[in-house]
Design an enzyme around this catalytic site. Structure first.
Site, PDB file in Angstrom:
ATOM      1  N   ARG A 219       0.748  -1.188  -0.036  1.00 61.21           N
ATOM      2  CA  ARG A 219       0.060  -0.246   0.186  1.00 61.21           C
ATOM      3  C   ARG A 219       1.070   1.104   0.052  1.00 61.21           C
ATOM      4  NH1 ARG A 219       0.627   2.018   5.249  1.00 61.21           N
ATOM      5  NH2 ARG A 219       0.379   0.271   6.881  1.00 61.21           N
TER       6      ARG A 219
ATOM      7  N   HIS B 161      -1.775   3.688   6.267  1.00 62.07           N
ATOM      8  CA  HIS B 161      -2.620   2.307   6.889  1.00 62.07           C
ATOM      9  C   HIS B 161      -4.206   2.948   6.934  1.00 62.07           C
ATOM     10  CE1 HIS B 161      -4.708  -0.889   8.829  1.00 62.07           C
ATOM     11  NE2 HIS B 161      -5.174   0.085   9.882  1.00 62.07           N
TER      12      HIS B 161
ATOM     13  N   TYR C  93       7.216   4.590  10.306  1.00 67.83           N
ATOM     14  CA  TYR C  93       7.441   3.098  10.425  1.00 67.83           C
ATOM     15  C   TYR C  93       8.063   2.565   9.220  1.00 67.83           C
ATOM     16  CZ  TYR C  93       2.579   2.863   8.768  1.00 67.83           C
ATOM     17  OH  TYR C  93       1.556   2.713   7.790  1.00 67.83           O
TER      18      TYR C  93
END
Ligand SMILES: Cc1ncc(C[n+]2csc(CCOP(=O)(O)OP(=O)(O)O)c2C)c(N)n1
Length: 346
Positions: free
Chosen positions: A245, A249, A258
């Site tokens: 992706r 998120h 991250y």
């Protein structure tokens, strides 16, 4: 381990194309429409017109390629991120938007569209998909259930229960894992010690396929084969669509905390839409004006769906009590009455 691939990122065929030119163009248009929706929904969330939104940019080939292998009589059970797959299976754009505005009336498709409401509970819907597949078999239908889920969901107990029961009962189910490399901030390498998600199929007595999830042709071919197998009565398959992706998120997180930008850039170079465009260019079946036309038509269709969703009369505040049970529990009846009393409406 190298994934099954038919189309290279440069758009070069490694084997036989599983789809003819017209169908490839149709699915290319579907991926472009899906991306237009994704960008619009992210923008609407920023404008305060949608609640949290889970973007799927980068995963279009995994969602569209798999759904394209189904018949309308088959079932789709997906997640909050599977809007493109659900739309491909007939779920109206208006309902997809309404649901993301926080309105439960968008949570279900119209009668006859065989899609479950998007599962927010990670993994829960895989069990339901097995029930749908097995139930179809008991009813003497030849429907197949396709369930989409992330790699994070494979760490849930529901994954084990669904896979085990499907394996033992030889239920007509296709498990399509969109391995987008992260479960929120949890990277794939910390999700499981297994070399691939596909390898987990072994333990349940079903085939596992490790597929390039950004390759429309590979996803389509692997899913079509698994669907045929399920329909013939030969049981379930687990497909791992290895993808990424490119967005966050959901609209609530900052992925740069991250994962490094160069990783995102490397995956962008494998973009599923660019790949099919390059292929169509190589066979002289792509024109810039055609793609612009798809984008314009998509934008108009989406605007119409947004306008219809936004023109829907808002739900009353007490409607939140109606979404969970067919028969409300005594506690819910009491809480609803309290709310209405407090609002001065009772
Ligand atoms: C049972 C359950 N546990 C935790 C959550 C919170 N949660 C929402 S999305 C998510 C990550 C899921 O990752 P993955 O299954 O890989 O799918 P992705 O979001 O990457 O598509 C978590 C932990 C949840 N919704 N349901």
């Amino acid at each position: 381990m190298e994934p099954f691939r038919i189309l290279t990122p440069e758009g070069r065929l490694l084997g036989e194309a599983p789809l003819g030119t017209d169908e490839t163009r149709r699915l290319f248009a579907a991926m472009v429409t899906a991306r237009t929706f994704d960008h619009k929904a992210s923008a609407m969330q920023r404008q305060g017109r949608l609640a949290t939104y889970a973007p799927f940019e980068g995963q279009e080939a995994a969602q569209i390629g798999a759904a394209a292998a189904l018949r309308p009589t088959d079932w789709v059970a997906g997640t909050y991120r599977d809007a493109a797959a659900m739309w491909m299976h007939g779920y109206p754009l208006e309902n997809l938007i309404l649901f993301r505005m926080g309105d439960e009336r968008g949570g279900s498709p119209p009668e006859g569209v065989r899609c479950l409401p998007a599962s927010i509970t990670v993994g829960a819907h895989m069990v339901h998909a097995v029930g749908l597949g097995w139930g179809s078999r008991l009813l003497g239908e030849d429907s197949v259930a396709l369930t989409y889920f992330g790699e994070g969901a494979t760490s849930e107990g529901d994954f084990h229960e669904a896979m085990n029961f499907a394996g033992v009962s030889r239920a007509p189910v296709v498990f399509l894992c969109e391995n987008n490399q992260y479960a929120i901030s949890m990277p794939r390498r910390r999700q499981t010690a297994a070399e691939t998600i596909a390898a987990k199929a072994d333990g349940y007595g079903m085939p596992g396929r490790f597929v390039d999830g950004n390759d429309l042709f590979a996803v389509y071919a692997a899913t079509a084969e698994a669907v045929d197998r399920a329909r013939r009565g030969d049981g379930p398959t687990l497909i791992e669509a290895n993808t990424y992706r490119t967005g966050p998120h959901t609209t609530t997180d900052d992925p740069l905390r991250y994962r490094p930008q160069d990783e995102v850039d490397a995956w962008r170079a494998c973009d599923p839409i660019d790949r099919v465009r390059r292929y169509l260019q190589s066979i002289d079946d792509w024109e810039e004006g055609w793609e612009r036309g798809i984008e314009e038509d998509a934008a108009a269709e989406i605007e119409e769906a947004v306008a219809a969703a936004e023109a829907t009369d808002p739900l009353g505040p007490d409607e939140v009590f109606g979404g969970m049970f067919a028969e409300p529990t005594a506690a819910l009846v009491e809480q609803r009455a309290m709310l209405l009393r407090d609002l001065g409406e009772a």
